[in-house]
Design an enzyme around this catalytic site. Sequence first.
Site, PDB file in Angstrom:
ATOM      1  CG  HIS A   1      97.154  99.148  -3.096  1.00 42.30           C
ATOM      2  ND1 HIS A   1      96.198  99.813  -3.823  1.00 42.30           N
ATOM      3  CD2 HIS A   1      97.108  97.851  -3.534  1.00 42.30           C
ATOM      4  CE1 HIS A   1      95.598  98.957  -4.668  1.00 42.30           C
ATOM      5  NE2 HIS A   1      96.139  97.763  -4.499  1.00 42.30           N
ATOM      6  CD  GLU A   2      99.553  95.152  -3.090  1.00 43.75           C
ATOM      7  OE1 GLU A   2      99.584  95.755  -4.177  1.00 43.75           O
ATOM      8  OE2 GLU A   2      98.734  94.240  -2.856  1.00 43.75           O
TER       9      GLU A   2
ATOM     10  CG  HIS B   1      94.564  94.136  -1.890  1.00 47.74           C
ATOM     11  ND1 HIS B   1      93.322  94.501  -2.340  1.00 47.74           N
ATOM     12  CD2 HIS B   1      95.449  94.611  -2.821  1.00 47.74           C
ATOM     13  CE1 HIS B   1      93.429  95.164  -3.479  1.00 47.74           C
ATOM     14  NE2 HIS B   1      94.702  95.254  -3.794  1.00 47.74           N
TER      15      HIS B   1
ATOM     16  CG  HIS C   1      92.093  96.894  -6.954  1.00 49.57           C
ATOM     17  ND1 HIS C   1      92.549  96.030  -7.919  1.00 49.57           N
ATOM     18  CD2 HIS C   1      93.145  97.097  -6.103  1.00 49.57           C
ATOM     19  CE1 HIS C   1      93.819  95.745  -7.696  1.00 49.57           C
ATOM     20  NE2 HIS C   1      94.208  96.372  -6.599  1.00 49.57           N
TER      21      HIS C   1
END
Lengths: 445, 85
Positions: A123-124, A127, A133
Amino acid sequence: QTLAPTKWNKRNLSWRVRTFPRDSALGRDTVRALMYYALKVWSDITPLNFHEVAGSAADIQIDFSKADHNDRYPFDGPGGTVAHAFFPGDHHAAGDTHFDDDEAWTFRSSDAHGMDLFAVAVHEFGHALGLSHAAAANSIMRPYYQGPVGDPLRYGLPYEDRVRIWQLYGVRESVSPTVQLHTPEPKEPPLLPESLDNRSSIPPRKDAPHRCSTHFDAVAQIRGEAFFFKGKYFWRLNRDRHLVSLQPAQMHRFWRGLPLHLDSVDAVYERTSDHKIVFFKGDRYWVFKDNNVEEGYPRPISDFSLPPGGVDAAFSWAHNDRTYFFKDQLYWRYDDHMRRMDPGYPAQSPLWRGVPSTLDDAMRWSDGASYFFRGQKYWKVLDGELEAAPGYPQSTARDWLVCGDQQVDGSDTAGTTGADGAHAPPGQHDQSRSEDGYEVCSCTS
Amino acid sequence: APAPRAEDLSLGAEWLSRFGYLPPADPATGQLQTQEELSKAIAAMQQFGGLEATGVLDEATLALMKTPRCSLPDLPASAPARRRR
Protein backbone atom coordinates in the site's frame (compact mmCIF):
# COMPACT_ATOMS: atom_id res chain seq x y z
CA GLN A 1 -7.99 8.99 -7.72
CA THR A 2 -8.66 12.02 -5.54
CA LEU A 3 -5.29 13.78 -5.67
CA ALA A 4 -3.58 15.22 -8.72
CA PRO A 5 -1.27 12.36 -9.77
CA THR A 6 2.45 12.93 -9.24
CA LYS A 7 4.92 10.40 -10.61
CA TRP A 8 8.62 9.67 -10.98
CA ASN A 9 10.20 10.77 -14.22
CA LYS A 10 12.88 8.10 -14.01
CA ARG A 11 12.41 4.36 -14.24
CA ASN A 12 15.25 3.10 -12.06
CA LEU A 13 14.55 3.80 -8.41
CA SER A 14 16.79 2.96 -5.51
CA TRP A 15 15.56 1.99 -2.06
CA ARG A 16 17.05 1.35 1.34
CA VAL A 17 15.80 0.32 4.76
CA ARG A 18 17.49 3.02 6.85
CA THR A 19 16.05 2.00 10.26
CA PHE A 20 14.57 -1.34 11.23
CA PRO A 21 11.81 -2.22 13.72
CA ARG A 22 13.50 -2.24 17.10
CA ASP A 23 11.89 -5.00 19.13
CA SER A 24 10.21 -6.95 16.37
CA ALA A 25 10.23 -10.68 15.77
CA LEU A 26 11.06 -9.93 12.16
CA GLY A 27 14.79 -10.06 11.44
CA ARG A 28 16.47 -7.52 9.22
CA ASP A 29 16.80 -9.91 6.31
CA THR A 30 13.09 -10.63 6.48
CA VAL A 31 12.22 -6.94 6.56
CA ARG A 32 14.45 -6.26 3.56
CA ALA A 33 13.06 -9.26 1.68
CA LEU A 34 9.49 -8.10 2.34
CA MET A 35 10.35 -4.63 1.06
CA TYR A 36 11.90 -6.21 -2.03
CA TYR A 37 8.75 -8.21 -2.73
CA ALA A 38 6.40 -5.31 -1.96
CA LEU A 39 8.26 -3.18 -4.52
CA LYS A 40 8.41 -6.06 -6.97
CA VAL A 41 4.59 -6.16 -6.96
CA TRP A 42 4.69 -2.75 -8.69
CA SER A 43 7.75 -3.30 -10.88
CA ASP A 44 6.40 -6.60 -12.20
CA ILE A 45 3.68 -4.76 -14.12
CA THR A 46 5.26 -1.39 -14.92
CA PRO A 47 8.52 -0.34 -16.62
CA LEU A 48 9.92 0.54 -13.17
CA ASN A 49 13.03 -1.12 -11.77
CA PHE A 50 13.95 -1.06 -8.11
CA HIS A 51 17.37 -1.75 -6.68
CA GLU A 52 18.55 -1.74 -3.10
CA VAL A 53 21.42 0.57 -2.24
CA ALA A 54 23.44 1.17 0.89
CA GLY A 55 23.94 4.92 0.73
CA SER A 56 21.67 7.63 2.08
CA ALA A 57 20.81 8.89 -1.38
CA ALA A 58 18.14 6.26 -1.95
CA ASP A 59 15.01 7.48 -3.72
CA ILE A 60 12.83 5.50 -1.32
CA GLN A 61 14.18 5.71 2.23
CA ILE A 62 12.33 3.30 4.52
CA ASP A 63 12.17 3.96 8.27
CA PHE A 64 10.48 2.41 11.27
CA SER A 65 9.73 5.28 13.65
CA LYS A 66 7.54 6.08 16.66
CA ALA A 67 5.24 8.97 17.53
CA ASP A 68 6.62 12.33 16.33
CA HIS A 69 9.43 11.61 13.88
CA ASN A 70 9.93 15.09 12.44
CA ASP A 71 7.86 14.86 9.29
CA ARG A 72 4.63 16.58 10.51
CA TYR A 73 2.78 13.25 10.49
CA PRO A 74 3.33 11.87 14.01
CA PHE A 75 2.27 8.31 14.68
CA ASP A 76 -0.13 7.56 17.50
CA GLY A 77 1.06 4.41 19.25
CA PRO A 78 -0.36 0.94 18.60
CA GLY A 79 -3.36 0.97 16.21
CA GLY A 80 -4.69 4.15 14.67
CA THR A 81 -2.29 5.27 11.97
CA VAL A 82 0.25 2.56 11.10
CA ALA A 83 2.27 3.96 8.20
CA HIS A 84 2.53 6.64 5.55
CA ALA A 85 4.60 7.50 2.51
CA PHE A 86 5.41 10.62 0.55
CA PHE A 87 4.34 11.06 -3.04
CA PRO A 88 6.95 11.43 -5.80
CA GLY A 89 8.25 14.93 -6.31
CA ASP A 90 11.29 17.15 -5.95
CA HIS A 91 11.21 17.53 -2.19
CA HIS A 92 13.78 15.58 -0.24
CA ALA A 93 11.21 13.29 1.39
CA ALA A 94 9.66 12.25 -1.93
CA GLY A 95 9.08 8.52 -1.96
CA ASP A 96 10.13 8.08 1.66
CA THR A 97 8.08 5.50 3.53
CA HIS A 98 7.58 5.34 7.30
CA PHE A 99 6.17 2.49 9.35
CA ASP A 100 4.96 2.97 12.93
CA ASP A 101 7.40 1.08 15.13
CA ASP A 102 4.72 0.88 17.83
CA GLU A 103 2.88 -1.67 15.71
CA ALA A 104 3.50 -5.42 16.06
CA TRP A 105 4.78 -6.04 12.53
CA THR A 106 4.25 -9.63 11.43
CA PHE A 107 4.76 -11.83 8.41
CA ARG A 108 2.83 -15.02 7.63
CA SER A 109 0.92 -14.88 10.88
CA SER A 110 -2.84 -15.26 11.30
CA ASP A 111 -5.13 -12.28 10.78
CA ALA A 112 -5.87 -11.99 14.47
CA HIS A 113 -2.82 -10.28 15.81
CA GLY A 114 -0.17 -8.05 14.44
CA MET A 115 0.07 -5.93 11.35
CA ASP A 116 1.09 -7.74 8.17
CA LEU A 117 4.17 -5.84 7.00
CA PHE A 118 4.01 -7.00 3.38
CA ALA A 119 0.38 -5.87 2.92
CA VAL A 120 1.04 -2.43 4.41
CA ALA A 121 4.28 -2.02 2.45
CA VAL A 122 2.53 -2.71 -0.88
CA HIS A 123 0.00 0.00 0.00
CA GLU A 124 2.61 2.53 1.07
CA PHE A 125 4.79 1.95 -1.99
CA GLY A 126 1.65 2.68 -4.04
CA HIS A 127 1.78 6.15 -2.48
CA ALA A 128 5.54 6.39 -2.98
CA LEU A 129 4.88 5.84 -6.71
CA GLY A 130 2.08 8.42 -6.86
CA LEU A 131 -1.19 6.66 -6.05
CA SER A 132 -3.58 8.11 -3.50
CA HIS A 133 -6.26 6.29 -1.53
CA ALA A 134 -9.04 4.51 -3.34
CA ALA A 135 -12.55 3.66 -2.22
CA ALA A 136 -12.82 0.51 -4.31
CA ALA A 137 -13.68 -2.40 -2.07
CA ASN A 138 -10.72 -4.67 -2.78
CA SER A 139 -8.13 -2.12 -3.80
CA ILE A 140 -4.81 -2.33 -1.95
CA MET A 141 -5.02 1.46 -1.80
CA ARG A 142 -8.00 1.48 0.54
CA PRO A 143 -6.96 3.57 3.53
CA TYR A 144 -7.97 0.96 6.12
CA TYR A 145 -5.83 -2.03 7.10
CA GLN A 146 -7.55 -5.15 5.83
CA GLY A 147 -5.27 -7.87 7.14
CA PRO A 148 -2.67 -10.01 5.33
CA VAL A 149 -2.91 -10.30 1.54
CA GLY A 150 -1.37 -13.75 1.26
CA ASP A 151 1.98 -15.06 0.07
CA PRO A 152 4.35 -12.34 -1.17
CA LEU A 153 5.68 -14.75 -3.77
CA ARG A 154 2.26 -15.09 -5.34
CA TYR A 155 0.53 -11.81 -4.61
CA GLY A 156 -0.85 -9.89 -7.60
CA LEU A 157 -2.41 -6.42 -7.53
CA PRO A 158 -6.17 -6.05 -7.89
CA TYR A 159 -7.25 -4.81 -11.30
CA GLU A 160 -8.19 -1.33 -10.10
CA ASP A 161 -4.69 -0.75 -8.80
CA ARG A 162 -3.08 -2.10 -11.95
CA VAL A 163 -5.08 0.29 -14.13
CA ARG A 164 -4.19 3.26 -11.94
CA ILE A 165 -0.46 2.55 -11.90
CA TRP A 166 -0.48 1.88 -15.64
CA GLN A 167 -2.06 5.31 -16.11
CA LEU A 168 1.02 6.76 -14.43
CA TYR A 169 3.83 4.64 -15.86
CA GLY A 170 2.50 2.50 -18.68
CA VAL A 171 2.69 -1.26 -18.88
CA ARG A 172 5.84 -3.38 -18.60
CA GLU A 173 6.47 -5.02 -21.99
CA SER A 174 6.38 -8.49 -20.57
CA VAL A 175 2.85 -8.13 -19.22
CA SER A 176 1.38 -6.26 -22.15
CA PRO A 177 -1.18 -8.52 -23.85
CA THR A 178 0.00 -7.28 -27.23
CA VAL A 179 3.72 -7.96 -26.88
CA GLN A 180 4.52 -11.69 -26.93
CA LEU A 181 7.86 -11.63 -25.16
CA HIS A 182 9.24 -14.54 -23.24
CA THR A 183 10.47 -12.81 -20.13
CA PRO A 184 11.22 -15.36 -17.48
CA GLU A 185 11.59 -13.73 -14.09
CA PRO A 186 14.93 -13.99 -12.31
CA LYS A 187 13.94 -16.90 -10.14
CA GLU A 188 16.03 -16.39 -7.05
CA PRO A 189 14.98 -13.12 -5.35
CA PRO A 190 15.77 -12.74 -1.62
CA LEU A 191 14.70 -15.70 0.44
CA LEU A 192 11.84 -15.51 2.90
CA PRO A 193 12.00 -17.01 6.43
CA GLU A 194 10.51 -20.44 5.82
CA SER A 195 13.13 -21.36 3.32
CA LEU A 196 16.03 -19.61 5.07
CA ASP A 197 17.05 -22.68 7.06
CA ASN A 198 17.18 -24.98 4.04
CA ARG A 199 18.88 -22.41 1.83
CA SER A 200 21.96 -24.59 1.41
CA SER A 201 19.92 -27.40 -0.09
CA ILE A 202 18.82 -25.40 -3.10
CA PRO A 203 19.58 -27.70 -6.04
CA PRO A 204 21.67 -26.17 -8.82
CA ARG A 205 19.40 -24.48 -11.38
CA LYS A 206 18.22 -26.77 -14.14
CA ASP A 207 18.95 -24.44 -17.00
CA ALA A 208 22.25 -23.17 -15.64
CA PRO A 209 25.26 -23.93 -17.86
CA HIS A 210 28.11 -25.96 -16.44
CA ARG A 211 31.32 -23.97 -16.10
CA CYS A 212 33.57 -26.89 -17.08
CA SER A 213 32.01 -27.67 -20.40
CA THR A 214 31.08 -24.37 -21.91
CA HIS A 215 32.60 -21.42 -23.70
CA PHE A 216 31.74 -17.95 -22.55
CA ASP A 217 29.82 -15.11 -24.12
CA ALA A 218 31.85 -12.46 -22.33
CA VAL A 219 34.76 -12.21 -19.91
CA ALA A 220 35.74 -9.05 -18.03
CA GLN A 221 37.90 -7.84 -15.22
CA ILE A 222 35.72 -5.56 -13.11
CA ARG A 223 37.16 -3.80 -10.06
CA GLY A 224 39.94 -6.35 -9.95
CA GLU A 225 37.63 -9.38 -10.11
CA ALA A 226 37.03 -11.64 -13.10
CA PHE A 227 33.50 -12.21 -14.42
CA PHE A 228 32.70 -15.04 -16.85
CA PHE A 229 29.30 -14.58 -18.50
CA LYS A 230 27.27 -17.35 -20.10
CA GLY A 231 23.61 -16.90 -21.07
CA LYS A 232 21.80 -15.27 -18.15
CA TYR A 233 24.44 -16.37 -15.67
CA PHE A 234 27.92 -15.47 -14.58
CA TRP A 235 30.74 -16.80 -12.44
CA ARG A 236 32.89 -14.50 -10.40
CA LEU A 237 36.53 -14.82 -9.29
CA ASN A 238 37.90 -12.54 -6.63
CA ARG A 239 41.18 -10.64 -6.85
CA ASP A 240 43.14 -13.72 -5.83
CA ARG A 241 41.57 -15.53 -8.77
CA HIS A 242 39.50 -17.70 -6.42
CA LEU A 243 36.16 -18.77 -7.83
CA VAL A 244 33.54 -17.32 -5.49
CA SER A 245 31.13 -20.21 -6.05
CA LEU A 246 30.79 -23.18 -8.35
CA GLN A 247 27.17 -22.25 -8.93
CA PRO A 248 26.67 -19.37 -11.34
CA ALA A 249 24.79 -16.26 -10.24
CA GLN A 250 21.82 -14.81 -12.12
CA MET A 251 22.97 -11.89 -14.21
CA HIS A 252 19.70 -9.95 -13.81
CA ARG A 253 19.73 -10.24 -10.07
CA PHE A 254 23.12 -8.63 -9.71
CA TRP A 255 23.39 -6.31 -12.71
CA ARG A 256 20.31 -4.23 -12.01
CA GLY A 257 18.46 -2.74 -14.94
CA LEU A 258 19.27 -5.16 -17.76
CA PRO A 259 16.01 -5.98 -19.59
CA LEU A 260 14.62 -9.26 -18.34
CA HIS A 261 14.30 -10.63 -21.87
CA LEU A 262 18.04 -10.27 -22.49
CA ASP A 263 19.22 -13.87 -22.68
CA SER A 264 22.96 -13.19 -22.96
CA VAL A 265 25.54 -10.47 -23.53
CA ASP A 266 28.16 -10.14 -26.28
CA ALA A 267 30.94 -8.31 -24.46
CA VAL A 268 31.64 -6.51 -21.17
CA TYR A 269 34.49 -4.26 -20.06
CA GLU A 270 35.32 -1.75 -17.34
CA ARG A 271 36.00 1.72 -18.69
CA THR A 272 39.32 2.88 -17.27
CA SER A 273 38.33 6.56 -17.58
CA ASP A 274 35.56 6.39 -14.95
CA HIS A 275 35.43 2.72 -13.89
CA LYS A 276 31.92 2.32 -15.17
CA ILE A 277 31.06 -1.01 -16.69
CA VAL A 278 29.86 -1.30 -20.28
CA PHE A 279 27.67 -4.19 -21.45
CA PHE A 280 27.14 -4.88 -25.16
CA LYS A 281 24.35 -6.84 -26.80
CA GLY A 282 23.68 -6.53 -30.51
CA ASP A 283 23.60 -2.91 -31.57
CA ARG A 284 22.95 -1.65 -28.03
CA TYR A 285 25.01 -1.03 -24.94
CA TRP A 286 24.34 -0.24 -21.28
CA VAL A 287 26.57 1.64 -18.84
CA PHE A 288 26.55 0.58 -15.20
CA LYS A 289 27.69 2.57 -12.22
CA ASP A 290 28.59 -0.17 -9.75
CA ASN A 291 25.93 -2.78 -10.43
CA ASN A 292 23.09 -0.43 -11.34
CA VAL A 293 22.40 0.64 -14.87
CA GLU A 294 22.55 4.38 -15.49
CA GLU A 295 19.57 6.39 -16.71
CA GLY A 296 19.06 6.67 -20.46
CA TYR A 297 20.35 3.24 -21.49
CA PRO A 298 20.42 1.22 -23.68
CA ARG A 299 21.99 3.40 -26.36
CA PRO A 300 23.23 2.50 -29.88
CA ILE A 301 26.83 1.34 -30.32
CA SER A 302 27.16 3.99 -33.00
CA ASP A 303 28.07 6.18 -30.03
CA PHE A 304 31.48 4.45 -30.30
CA SER A 305 31.46 4.94 -34.10
CA LEU A 306 31.04 1.17 -34.37
CA PRO A 307 29.05 -0.17 -37.34
CA PRO A 308 25.80 -2.08 -36.84
CA GLY A 309 26.20 -5.77 -36.06
CA GLY A 310 27.45 -5.64 -32.52
CA VAL A 311 30.84 -6.68 -31.11
CA ASP A 312 32.30 -10.05 -30.12
CA ALA A 313 34.78 -8.75 -27.58
CA ALA A 314 35.95 -5.59 -25.83
CA PHE A 315 38.79 -4.84 -23.44
CA SER A 316 41.18 -2.09 -22.41
CA TRP A 317 44.83 -2.85 -23.11
CA ALA A 318 46.92 -1.81 -20.12
CA HIS A 319 49.88 -1.14 -22.39
CA ASN A 320 48.39 1.91 -24.14
CA ASP A 321 45.14 2.42 -22.18
CA ARG A 322 43.15 2.11 -25.36
CA THR A 323 39.95 0.09 -25.67
CA TYR A 324 39.84 -2.57 -28.35
CA PHE A 325 36.63 -3.79 -29.95
CA PHE A 326 36.60 -7.03 -31.94
CA LYS A 327 34.08 -8.27 -34.50
CA ASP A 328 34.70 -11.28 -36.72
CA GLN A 329 38.17 -10.70 -38.26
CA LEU A 330 38.29 -6.97 -37.57
CA TYR A 331 39.24 -4.85 -34.59
CA TRP A 332 38.93 -1.17 -33.68
CA ARG A 333 40.97 0.97 -31.28
CA TYR A 334 39.00 3.47 -29.21
CA ASP A 335 40.12 6.25 -26.87
CA ASP A 336 37.81 6.13 -23.83
CA HIS A 337 39.25 9.30 -22.36
CA MET A 338 38.57 11.35 -25.48
CA ARG A 339 35.48 9.25 -26.27
CA ARG A 340 36.48 8.83 -29.89
CA MET A 341 37.67 6.12 -32.26
CA ASP A 342 41.30 6.33 -33.24
CA PRO A 343 41.72 7.04 -36.97
CA GLY A 344 42.52 4.26 -39.43
CA TYR A 345 40.27 1.55 -37.98
CA PRO A 346 38.97 -1.11 -38.37
CA ALA A 347 42.12 -3.17 -38.98
CA GLN A 348 42.51 -6.84 -39.76
CA SER A 349 42.74 -9.09 -36.68
CA PRO A 350 44.79 -10.28 -34.86
CA LEU A 351 47.01 -7.55 -33.52
CA TRP A 352 48.75 -10.04 -31.22
CA ARG A 353 50.53 -12.88 -33.02
CA GLY A 354 49.42 -16.32 -31.97
CA VAL A 355 46.02 -15.08 -30.77
CA PRO A 356 43.03 -16.25 -32.88
CA SER A 357 41.50 -13.71 -35.24
CA THR A 358 37.99 -14.25 -33.87
CA LEU A 359 37.35 -14.04 -30.12
CA ASP A 360 34.65 -14.65 -27.52
CA ASP A 361 36.12 -11.93 -25.32
CA ALA A 362 39.31 -10.56 -23.82
CA MET A 363 40.40 -8.96 -20.58
CA ARG A 364 43.38 -7.48 -18.82
CA TRP A 365 44.26 -9.04 -15.49
CA SER A 366 45.95 -7.79 -12.35
CA ASP A 367 49.21 -9.51 -13.38
CA GLY A 368 49.48 -6.93 -16.18
CA ALA A 369 48.96 -9.58 -18.87
CA SER A 370 46.08 -9.68 -21.34
CA TYR A 371 43.96 -12.80 -21.79
CA PHE A 372 42.06 -13.73 -24.93
CA PHE A 373 39.26 -16.29 -24.81
CA ARG A 374 37.78 -18.40 -27.53
CA GLY A 375 35.85 -21.65 -27.16
CA GLN A 376 37.15 -23.42 -24.08
CA LYS A 377 40.69 -22.08 -24.39
CA TYR A 378 42.56 -18.92 -23.63
CA TRP A 379 45.77 -17.23 -24.68
CA LYS A 380 48.02 -15.09 -22.52
CA VAL A 381 49.95 -12.06 -23.78
CA LEU A 382 52.46 -10.63 -21.34
CA ASP A 383 52.38 -6.90 -20.67
CA GLY A 384 53.77 -4.91 -23.58
CA GLU A 385 54.27 -7.99 -25.78
CA LEU A 386 52.67 -8.41 -29.21
CA GLU A 387 52.74 -12.18 -29.18
CA ALA A 388 50.99 -14.90 -27.22
CA ALA A 389 53.19 -16.43 -24.54
CA PRO A 390 54.58 -19.86 -25.47
CA GLY A 391 52.61 -22.91 -24.36
CA TYR A 392 49.22 -21.35 -25.01
CA PRO A 393 46.33 -21.92 -25.50
CA GLN A 394 45.45 -23.44 -22.18
CA SER A 395 42.16 -24.69 -20.80
CA THR A 396 39.98 -21.89 -19.45
CA ALA A 397 37.93 -24.30 -17.33
CA ARG A 398 40.96 -25.78 -15.65
CA ASP A 399 42.96 -22.60 -15.07
CA TRP A 400 40.15 -20.18 -14.16
CA LEU A 401 37.07 -22.15 -13.16
CA VAL A 402 38.43 -24.87 -10.88
CA CYS A 403 37.65 -27.81 -13.17
CA GLY A 404 39.65 -30.99 -12.91
CA ASP A 405 41.18 -32.31 -16.14
CA GLN A 406 38.63 -35.10 -16.32
CA GLN A 407 35.82 -32.52 -16.15
CA VAL A 408 37.19 -30.46 -18.98
CA ASP A 409 35.51 -31.58 -22.20
CA GLY A 410 37.63 -32.14 -25.27
CA SER A 411 40.47 -29.99 -24.17
CA ASP A 412 43.63 -30.79 -26.13
CA THR A 413 45.69 -28.72 -23.80
CA ALA A 414 45.29 -30.78 -20.63
CA GLY A 415 48.49 -31.38 -18.79
CA THR A 416 50.71 -28.94 -20.72
CA THR A 417 52.23 -26.11 -18.82
CA GLY A 418 52.86 -22.61 -20.14
CA ALA A 419 56.49 -21.54 -20.42
CA ASP A 420 55.77 -19.10 -17.62
CA GLY A 421 54.77 -22.06 -15.46
CA ALA A 422 51.28 -20.61 -15.22
CA HIS A 423 49.51 -23.91 -15.80
CA ALA A 424 47.64 -23.90 -12.52
CA PRO A 425 47.68 -20.24 -11.43
CA PRO A 426 48.52 -19.51 -7.80
CA GLY A 427 45.65 -20.24 -5.45
CA GLN A 428 44.05 -22.74 -7.80
CA HIS A 429 44.20 -26.48 -7.26
CA ASP A 430 44.38 -29.02 -10.05
CA GLN A 431 41.99 -31.31 -8.28
CA SER A 432 38.69 -29.53 -7.89
CA ARG A 433 37.55 -29.99 -4.33
CA SER A 434 34.00 -30.21 -5.50
CA GLU A 435 34.67 -33.87 -6.36
CA ASP A 436 33.68 -34.89 -2.87
CA GLY A 437 30.38 -33.09 -3.29
CA TYR A 438 31.11 -30.06 -1.13
CA GLU A 439 30.56 -26.52 -2.28
CA VAL A 440 33.91 -24.85 -2.96
CA CYS A 441 33.24 -21.33 -1.74
CA SER A 442 35.42 -18.49 -0.53
CA CYS A 443 34.30 -15.36 1.23
CA THR A 444 35.27 -12.24 -0.63
CA SER A 445 34.35 -9.78 2.10
CA ALA B 1 -29.34 5.50 16.01
CA PRO B 2 -28.58 6.73 19.55
CA ALA B 3 -27.23 10.32 19.51
CA PRO B 4 -23.42 10.18 19.51
CA ARG B 5 -21.71 11.22 22.73
CA ALA B 6 -19.88 14.55 22.86
CA GLU B 7 -16.45 12.88 22.89
CA ASP B 8 -17.38 10.78 19.85
CA LEU B 9 -18.40 13.94 18.02
CA SER B 10 -15.15 15.60 18.92
CA LEU B 11 -13.14 12.50 17.95
CA GLY B 12 -15.18 12.33 14.75
CA ALA B 13 -14.60 15.96 13.81
CA GLU B 14 -10.88 15.71 14.49
CA TRP B 15 -10.67 12.45 12.52
CA LEU B 16 -12.66 13.88 9.59
CA SER B 17 -10.43 16.89 9.49
CA ARG B 18 -7.26 14.81 9.72
CA PHE B 19 -8.14 12.63 6.76
CA GLY B 20 -9.36 15.39 4.48
CA TYR B 21 -13.14 15.23 4.90
CA LEU B 22 -13.35 18.53 6.76
CA PRO B 23 -11.17 21.59 6.24
CA PRO B 24 -8.47 21.70 8.91
CA ALA B 25 -9.80 23.36 12.02
CA ASP B 26 -8.69 26.99 12.05
CA PRO B 27 -6.50 27.36 15.16
CA ALA B 28 -7.50 31.05 15.50
CA THR B 29 -11.27 30.81 15.34
CA GLY B 30 -11.59 27.15 16.28
CA GLN B 31 -13.93 27.21 13.27
CA LEU B 32 -16.98 25.31 14.47
CA GLN B 33 -18.47 23.03 11.82
CA THR B 34 -22.13 23.46 10.98
CA GLN B 35 -24.22 20.35 11.49
CA GLU B 36 -24.82 20.21 7.74
CA GLU B 37 -21.10 20.32 6.94
CA LEU B 38 -20.41 17.66 9.53
CA SER B 39 -23.12 15.44 8.09
CA LYS B 40 -21.78 15.85 4.52
CA ALA B 41 -18.29 15.01 5.71
CA ILE B 42 -19.51 11.91 7.52
CA ALA B 43 -21.42 10.79 4.43
CA ALA B 44 -18.33 11.24 2.24
CA MET B 45 -16.24 9.22 4.67
CA GLN B 46 -18.86 6.48 4.85
CA GLN B 47 -19.03 6.30 1.08
CA PHE B 48 -15.22 6.13 0.76
CA GLY B 49 -15.12 3.46 3.43
CA GLY B 50 -17.81 1.32 1.85
CA LEU B 51 -20.48 2.08 4.48
CA GLU B 52 -24.04 3.28 3.89
CA ALA B 53 -23.76 7.06 3.48
CA THR B 54 -26.22 8.11 6.21
CA GLY B 55 -24.36 11.20 7.32
CA VAL B 56 -24.89 10.05 10.92
CA LEU B 57 -22.01 9.14 13.25
CA ASP B 58 -23.29 5.63 13.95
CA GLU B 59 -21.54 2.64 15.53
CA ALA B 60 -20.23 1.24 12.24
CA THR B 61 -18.78 4.62 11.32
CA LEU B 62 -17.11 5.05 14.69
CA ALA B 63 -15.69 1.52 14.44
CA LEU B 64 -14.25 2.27 11.02
CA MET B 65 -12.67 5.42 12.40
CA LYS B 66 -10.92 3.26 14.97
CA THR B 67 -9.59 0.77 12.37
CA PRO B 68 -5.81 0.83 11.86
CA ARG B 69 -5.09 2.77 8.68
CA CYS B 70 -2.60 4.73 6.60
CA SER B 71 -1.88 8.27 7.82
CA LEU B 72 -2.35 9.88 4.45
CA PRO B 73 -5.61 11.80 3.93
CA ASP B 74 -8.27 10.22 1.74
CA LEU B 75 -9.15 13.52 0.13
CA PRO B 76 -6.81 16.43 -0.60
CA ALA B 77 -7.21 18.98 2.18
CA SER B 78 -8.31 21.56 -0.36
CA ALA B 79 -11.12 19.44 -1.79
CA PRO B 80 -14.38 19.91 0.09
CA ALA B 81 -15.99 16.60 1.01
CA ARG B 82 -18.86 17.32 -1.30
CA ARG B 83 -16.67 17.25 -4.47
CA ARG B 84 -18.05 14.57 -6.78
CA ARG B 85 -15.29 12.02 -7.55
